[in-house]
Design an enzyme around this catalytic site. Structure first.
Site, PDB file in Angstrom:
ATOM      1  N   PRO A  13       0.844  -1.196   0.000  1.00 34.59           N
ATOM      2  CA  PRO A  13       0.000   0.000   0.000  1.00 34.59           C
ATOM      3  C   PRO A  13       0.879   1.246   0.000  1.00 34.59           C
ATOM      4  O   PRO A  13       1.933   1.266   0.655  1.00 34.59           O
ATOM      5  CB  PRO A  13      -0.797  -0.108   1.299  1.00 34.59           C
ATOM      6  CG  PRO A  13      -0.399  -1.360   1.957  1.00 34.59           C
ATOM      7  CD  PRO A  13       0.733  -1.969   1.213  1.00 34.59           C
ATOM      8  N   HIS A  14       0.471   2.267  -0.725  1.00 36.20           N
ATOM      9  CA  HIS A  14       1.302   3.459  -0.850  1.00 36.20           C
ATOM     10  C   HIS A  14       0.439   4.685  -1.135  1.00 36.20           C
ATOM     11  O   HIS A  14      -0.673   4.555  -1.636  1.00 36.20           O
ATOM     12  CB  HIS A  14       2.344   3.268  -1.950  1.00 36.20           C
ATOM     13  CG  HIS A  14       1.769   2.768  -3.241  1.00 36.20           C
ATOM     14  ND1 HIS A  14       1.518   1.424  -3.454  1.00 36.20           N
ATOM     15  CD2 HIS A  14       1.366   3.404  -4.350  1.00 36.20           C
ATOM     16  CE1 HIS A  14       1.003   1.270  -4.671  1.00 36.20           C
ATOM     17  NE2 HIS A  14       0.893   2.463  -5.233  1.00 36.20           N
ATOM     18  N   ALA A  15       1.009   5.843  -0.825  1.00 34.62           N
ATOM     19  CA  ALA A  15       0.312   7.102  -1.089  1.00 34.62           C
ATOM     20  C   ALA A  15       1.318   8.241  -1.141  1.00 34.62           C
ATOM     21  O   ALA A  15       2.368   8.189  -0.498  1.00 34.62           O
ATOM     22  CB  ALA A  15      -0.716   7.379   0.003  1.00 34.62           C
TER      23      ALA A  15
END
Length: 162
Positions: A66-68
């Site tokens: 997961p990344h942002a």
């Protein structure tokens, strides 16, 4: 971007009692919020889940990344290792046991793509994931993870170049 600088022992959780994707993302957000002056765990959770709605961040073999992009000063990561995986939309339908979450500054998006590619190409290896999942404490897991991405130089490397 150097993957080994993303993690610290305080942003690693080994085998906590997490039984859902939502709880895994909450745990990751809490760890990513450590040391962030301007970001709350709730804001990070929202960013991670918003990105996940665009498409699953699972890569297979029990791994998700997961990344942002957010208003952080420098990239940071959190590593969550679960005893039993949680159900996600994995291409191979396997439950996710290893989450490597990443926050990067919005102005570093190109570096961020390269980082995700490097993580994916390394963490897709089944034997490697089995080694990682056998770890039981934060420091050992951190040391193992760093050794994957920053292997020691060969002892004769300098002598051969001379």
């Amino acid at each position: 971007m150097d993957i080994t600088t993303l993690l610290s022992a305080e942003r690693i959780a080994c085998k906590p009692d997490v039984s859902s994707k939502k709880r895994a993302f909450e745990q990751l957000a809490e760890m990513l919020a450590i040391g962030q002056q301007a970001l709350s765990a709730a804001a990070i959770f929202d960013a991670l889940t918003s990105r996940e709605k665009l498409g699953s961040t699972t890569i297979g073999n029990g791994v998700a990344i997961p990344h942002a992009c957010m208003s952080v000063l420098k990239p940071c990561g959190a590593l969550l290792l679960l005893e039993d995986g949680v159900k996600m939309d994995a291409p191979d339908k396997k439950p996710v046991q290893l989450f490597m979450a990443i926050l990067v500054p919005a102005n570093q998006a190109p570096d961020y793509s390269e980082l995700i590619t490097q993580l994916t190409s390394t963490l897709i290896q089944k034997a490697l994931i089995e080694q990682i999942c056998s770890q039981h404490d934060q420091q050992t897991l951190l040391d193992h993870f760093i050794s994957l991405f920053n292997p020691p130089s060969h002892p004769f490397k300098g002598a051969l170049a001379a």
